[in-house]
Write an enzyme that holds these catalytic residues in place. Structure first.
Site, PDB file in Angstrom:
ATOM      1  N   GLY A   1       0.839  -1.195   0.000  1.00 27.76           N
ATOM      2  CA  GLY A   1       0.000   0.000   0.000  1.00 27.76           C
ATOM      3  C   GLY A   1       0.867   1.235   0.000  1.00 27.76           C
ATOM      4  O   GLY A   1       2.059   1.157   0.308  1.00 27.76           O
TER       5      GLY A   1
ATOM      6  N   CYS B   1       5.402  -6.196   1.761  1.00 27.59           N
ATOM      7  CA  CYS B   1       5.796  -4.788   1.668  1.00 27.59           C
ATOM      8  C   CYS B   1       5.134  -3.961   2.779  1.00 27.59           C
ATOM      9  O   CYS B   1       5.458  -4.138   3.941  1.00 27.59           O
ATOM     10  CB  CYS B   1       5.485  -4.251   0.277  1.00 27.59           C
ATOM     11  SG  CYS B   1       6.378  -2.730  -0.059  1.00 27.59           S
ATOM     12  N   TYR B   2       4.180  -3.078   2.453  1.00 29.37           N
ATOM     13  CA  TYR B   2       3.491  -2.338   3.517  1.00 29.37           C
ATOM     14  C   TYR B   2       2.885  -3.314   4.525  1.00 29.37           C
ATOM     15  O   TYR B   2       2.871  -3.042   5.732  1.00 29.37           O
ATOM     16  CB  TYR B   2       2.385  -1.465   2.901  1.00 29.37           C
ATOM     17  CG  TYR B   2       1.540  -0.725   3.934  1.00 29.37           C
ATOM     18  CD1 TYR B   2       1.975   0.464   4.498  1.00 29.37           C
ATOM     19  CD2 TYR B   2       0.308  -1.253   4.351  1.00 29.37           C
ATOM     20  CE1 TYR B   2       1.209   1.132   5.447  1.00 29.37           C
ATOM     21  CE2 TYR B   2      -0.459  -0.596   5.305  1.00 29.37           C
ATOM     22  CZ  TYR B   2      -0.003   0.600   5.851  1.00 29.37           C
ATOM     23  OH  TYR B   2      -0.757   1.246   6.789  1.00 29.37           O
TER      24      TYR B   2
ATOM     25  N   HIS C   1       7.954  -8.094  -3.428  1.00 32.36           N
ATOM     26  CA  HIS C   1       6.656  -8.505  -3.975  1.00 32.36           C
ATOM     27  C   HIS C   1       6.726  -9.894  -4.622  1.00 32.36           C
ATOM     28  O   HIS C   1       7.199 -10.007  -5.753  1.00 32.36           O
ATOM     29  CB  HIS C   1       6.180  -7.477  -5.001  1.00 32.36           C
ATOM     30  CG  HIS C   1       5.780  -6.190  -4.375  1.00 32.36           C
ATOM     31  ND1 HIS C   1       4.506  -5.960  -3.902  1.00 32.36           N
ATOM     32  CD2 HIS C   1       6.496  -5.078  -4.101  1.00 32.36           C
ATOM     33  CE1 HIS C   1       4.454  -4.752  -3.369  1.00 32.36           C
ATOM     34  NE2 HIS C   1       5.640  -4.189  -3.479  1.00 32.36           N
TER      35      HIS C   1
ATOM     36  N   GLU D   1       4.318 -11.555  -5.795  1.00 30.23           N
ATOM     37  CA  GLU D   1       3.262 -11.733  -6.800  1.00 30.23           C
ATOM     38  C   GLU D   1       3.659 -11.273  -8.192  1.00 30.23           C
ATOM     39  O   GLU D   1       2.990 -11.589  -9.164  1.00 30.23           O
ATOM     40  CB  GLU D   1       1.987 -11.006  -6.342  1.00 30.23           C
ATOM     41  CG  GLU D   1       2.051  -9.480  -6.330  1.00 30.23           C
ATOM     42  CD  GLU D   1       2.684  -8.879  -5.066  1.00 30.23           C
ATOM     43  OE1 GLU D   1       3.406  -9.605  -4.367  1.00 30.23           O
ATOM     44  OE2 GLU D   1       2.476  -7.687  -4.810  1.00 30.23           O
TER      45      GLU D   1
ATOM     46  N   ASP E   1     -17.945 -11.089 -21.727  1.00 30.62           N
ATOM     47  CA  ASP E   1     -18.472 -11.390 -20.394  1.00 30.62           C
ATOM     48  C   ASP E   1     -19.943 -11.795 -20.424  1.00 30.62           C
ATOM     49  O   ASP E   1     -20.343 -12.796 -19.832  1.00 30.62           O
ATOM     50  CB  ASP E   1     -18.291 -10.188 -19.459  1.00 30.62           C
ATOM     51  CG  ASP E   1     -16.886  -9.636 -19.545  1.00 30.62           C
ATOM     52  OD1 ASP E   1     -15.971 -10.445 -19.788  1.00 30.62           O
ATOM     53  OD2 ASP E   1     -16.711  -8.420 -19.391  1.00 30.62           O
TER      54      ASP E   1
ATOM     55  N   LYS F   1     -11.063 -10.853 -16.303  1.00 32.45           N
ATOM     56  CA  LYS F   1     -11.445 -11.118 -17.688  1.00 32.45           C
ATOM     57  C   LYS F   1     -10.775 -12.365 -18.261  1.00 32.45           C
ATOM     58  O   LYS F   1     -11.424 -13.166 -18.932  1.00 32.45           O
ATOM     59  CB  LYS F   1     -11.134  -9.915 -18.556  1.00 32.45           C
ATOM     60  CG  LYS F   1     -11.852  -9.983 -19.879  1.00 32.45           C
ATOM     61  CD  LYS F   1     -11.853  -8.665 -20.614  1.00 32.45           C
ATOM     62  CE  LYS F   1     -12.994  -8.569 -21.581  1.00 32.45           C
ATOM     63  NZ  LYS F   1     -14.162  -7.924 -21.025  1.00 32.45           N
TER      64      LYS F   1
END
Ligand code: XMP
Length: 510
Positions: free
Chosen positions: A55, A82-83, A169, A171, A227, A366
C-alpha cells in the site's frame, strides 16, 4: 459448497488483484477484503490464512490504514507483503522508519535462516522491491530469515504464530520463485487444501445457479461481448430456456455487427430476441453534443427499451449481468476517486422491476472468464473480441451523432479492424477503433482542393482497461491503413494516430 479462502487484505496496493489471482492459480480459492472489514465478517469465511497487501501509506503516519489488532489473536497465519510486513512490525511492537536508502526494482535476496517457506528455493535469488520505509527494530518473537543489500530485514517471521513478512513482492513476475514462495505459504504454513479449479468452478456455479433461480426465469441483455456471452452460456446450461436473452440494436453498432453477433449467439444455442430500436436512439440523440449527455441518453433509452421487452417475460425474477471483479471494485467506489465517465449499464432496472441480480463472475478477472469460455467450448473468435463500450459509436463520433457520420465511421473502422486481423495485430492489442473528429481539413486529391473530415486511429495495450499505452505499430502498417481509409471512405481527407496513454487521457475519446 462453500470454499475456505485465503483472504487478501487490501491496504491500497496496485497489485492486490494480482495476489488474489496468483493464489487461485496455485489452486486455492482467494478473496479480497478491505482492511477495515470487521473480524466477525472475516471469520465467517473461515480463512486458511491472510495475506496483507502492500500500500502507498506509511504505518507511522496518523491516518495509516491498520487492521483491528485482534486479528493477531485469531490463530490464523498471516503473510505481510511490503506495507503489509510493516503493518505486522508496527502493530506487534517493532519499529518502522523512513529509510535513507530507498529500494526500487530488482534486488538480490539472501536467505540467512532456512524455513518451510523457502522449501525448494535456492539460498540466493532476485526479487522485486518497491519501498521507502523499512523495519528498524523487529517485534518480540520475530527473527530475520532473509536480507538484501538495502533491507536488513527482507523476510521476517514469528514462526510460532505463523506470521511472515516479505519486504519484496512475490506476486510480480520479476521476483524469481515468487510463485513457490506463495505456494509454500498457503500450503505449508497455512495448511490450505487445494479447492479451486476452473472446471470445478463451472459445475459448482451451475449447481448454485440452479438452486438460486429455482423455477423462475432469468433475463439478460446481451451485447455480444465476452463477459455477457460466457455468462449467458453458463446460465443457459443451468436453467435452459428459462433464460431469455435480448440483443438491443441501438443503431450505434459497428459495420455488420448486428448480423455477426446474432449469428454467433444463435450458434451457441442461446434463446435470443433481437430488438431493433435504432430509430428511437438516433432520434433522441439528435442535436446533442455533450459526451455525458449522450451517455445518459443512450443509457436511459437502453433501460427503457429493455424494460419494455423484459416485461413480456412471465415469471422473470433475475437479471443476469456479466459483472467482473474490477467492476465490483470500481462500483464499490474507491474513496475520493472522481467520476470520469458515466458508464452505460442497466443500473436502476433491478429495483424498478423488482429483479434480483445474478452475477456469476463477480469474483473473476477477464482472462479467467475467457478460460471458462474455452472450457465451455465457445469459439476463440468470440472470446478474443475487443471490448466495445455500451454507448457504442455515439462516443466515437465527437459531437452530434447522425446517420451520415455513422456510416463514415463504420466504414473507416471496418478497414482498420480488417487490416489488424489480416496482419496479425488484432490479438496483440487490447482494443482498437477509429474516431470521427468534428473538424474538416484541407487536402489535395488529383490537383483538386479538398476540405474533408478527419479520422483518428486508436489502438492500445492494457491488462484491465484501467491504464493503457498506445500500441507501437510499424509505420508501414499505419501508412497502409491511412491510404485505404482515404481512398475508400468518401468524406475522409486525413487520418491521424492517437499517441495518448491512459492516464492522462482515457481510451475512448468521450
Ligand atoms: P475509458 O475510455 O474510460 O475506457 O478509458 C475504459 C474501457 O471501458 C470501455 N468503456 C465502456 N464500457 N460502457 C462499457 O461497457 C461504457 O459506457 C464504457 N465507456 C468506456 C472502453 O471501451 C474501454 O475498454
Amino acid at each position: 459448497m462453500r470454499k475456505r479462502p485465503i483472504l487478501v487484505v487490501n491496504f491500497g496496493s496496485q497489485y492486490v488483484q494480482l495476489i488474489a489471482r496468483r493464489v487461485r492459480e496455485l489452486g486455492v480459492y482467494s478473496e479480497i477484503v478491505h482492511w477495515d472489514t470487521p473480524l466477525e465478517e472475516l471469520l465467517e469465511k473461515e480463512p486458511y490464512g491472510f495475506i496483507f497487501s502492500g500500500g502507498p501509506a506509511s504505518v507511522y503516519t496518523e491516518d495509516a490504514p491498520l487492521p483491528p489488532p485482534e486479528i493477531y489473536d485469531l490463530g490464523i497465519p498471516i503473510l505481510g507483503i511490503c506495507y503489509g510486513l510493516q503493518v505486522l512490525a508496527h502493530q506487534l511492537g517493532g519499529k518502522v522508519e523512513k529509510s535513507d536508502r530507498q529500494e526500487y526494482g530488482r534486488a538480490r535476496l539472501r536467505i540467512v535462516k532456512r524455513d518451510a517457506v523457502f522449501e525448494g528455493i535456492p539460498d540466493e535469488f532476485d526479487v522485486w522491491m518497491s519501498h521507502a520505509d523499512r523495519v528498524s527494530l523487529l517485534p518480540p518473537g520475530f527473527e530475520t530469515l532473509a536480507i538484501s543489500d538495502n533491507s536488513p530485514h527482507a523476510v521476517i517471521a514469528d514462526r510460532s504464530r505463523k506470521f511472515y513478512g516479505f519486504q519484496f513482492h512475490p506476486e510480480v513476475v520479476h521476483t524469481s520463485y515468487g510463485k513457490e514462495l506463495l505456494a509454500n505459504f498457503i500450503y505449508k504454513i497455512c495448511g490450505a487444501q487445494r479447492n479451486w479449479e476452473m472446471g470445478d468452478f463451472i459445475s459448482e456455479k451451475i449447481e448454485e445457479i440452479r438452486k438460486t433461480v429455482g423455477n423462475s426465469h432469468v433475463i439478460a441483455a446481451l451485447s455480444g461481448g465476452v463477459d455477457s456471452t460466457v455468462a449467458s452460456v453458463l446460465v443457459h446450461k443451468a436453467v435452459g430456456d428459462r433464460l431469455h436473452c435480448f440483443f438491443i440494436d441501438h443503431g450505434l453498432l459497428r459495420l455488420g455487427e448486428r448480423e455477426e453477433v446474432e449469428s454467433y449467439l444463435r450458434s451457441l444455442g442461446l434463446p435470443l430476441q433481437v430488438v431493433d430500436a435504432s430509430r428511437l436512439f438516433l432520434t433522441r440523440l439528435k442535436g446533442v453534443e455533450d459526451p455525458e449527455e449522450k451517455r445518459r441518453i443512450v443509457g436511459n433509452t437502453f433501460i427503457e427499451v429493455f424494460e419494455r421487452e423484459a416485461k413480456k417475460v412471465e415469471g422473470a425474477e433475475f437479471l443476469l449481468q456479466g459483472t467482473l471483479y474490477p467492476d465490483v471494485v470500481e462500483s464499490a467506489g474507491i474513496k475520493g476517486s472522481a467520476k470520469i465517465k458515466t458508464h452505460h449499464n442497466v443500473g436502476g432496472l433491478p429495483e424498478r422491476m423488482h429483479l434480483k441480480l445474478l452475477e456469476p463472475f463477480r469474483e473473476l478477472f477477464k482472462d479467467e472468464v475467457r478460460q471458462i469460455g474455452r472450457l465451455l467450448r465457445i469459439p476463440e473468435e468470440i472470446l478474443g473480441r475487443h471490448p466495445f463500450p455500451g454507448p457504442g459509436l455515439a462516443i466515437r463520433i465527437i459531437g452530434e451523432v447522425n446517420e451520415e457520420d455513422l456510416n463514415i465511421l463504420r466504414r473507416a473502422d471496418a478497414i482498420f479492424i480488417e487490416e489488424l486481423k489480416k496482419q496479425g495485430f488484432y490479438n496483440r492489442v487490447w482494443q482498437a477503433f477509429t474516431v470521427l473528429l468534428p473538424i474538416r481539413s484541407v487536402g489535395v486529391m488529383g490537383d483538386v482542393r479538398t476540405y474533408e473530415k478527419v479520422i483518428a486511429l486508436r489502438a492500445v495495450e492494457s491488462t484491465d482497461g484501467m491504464t493503457a499505452d498506445w500500441y507501437r505499430f510499424p509505420p508501414d502498417f499505419l501508412d497502409h491503413v491511412m491510404r485505404r481509409i482515404i481512398n475508400e471512405v468518401r468524406g475522409v481527407g486525413r487520418v491521424v494516430y492517437d499517441i495518448s496513454s491512459k492516464p492522462p487521457s482515457t481510451i475512448e475519446w468521450e
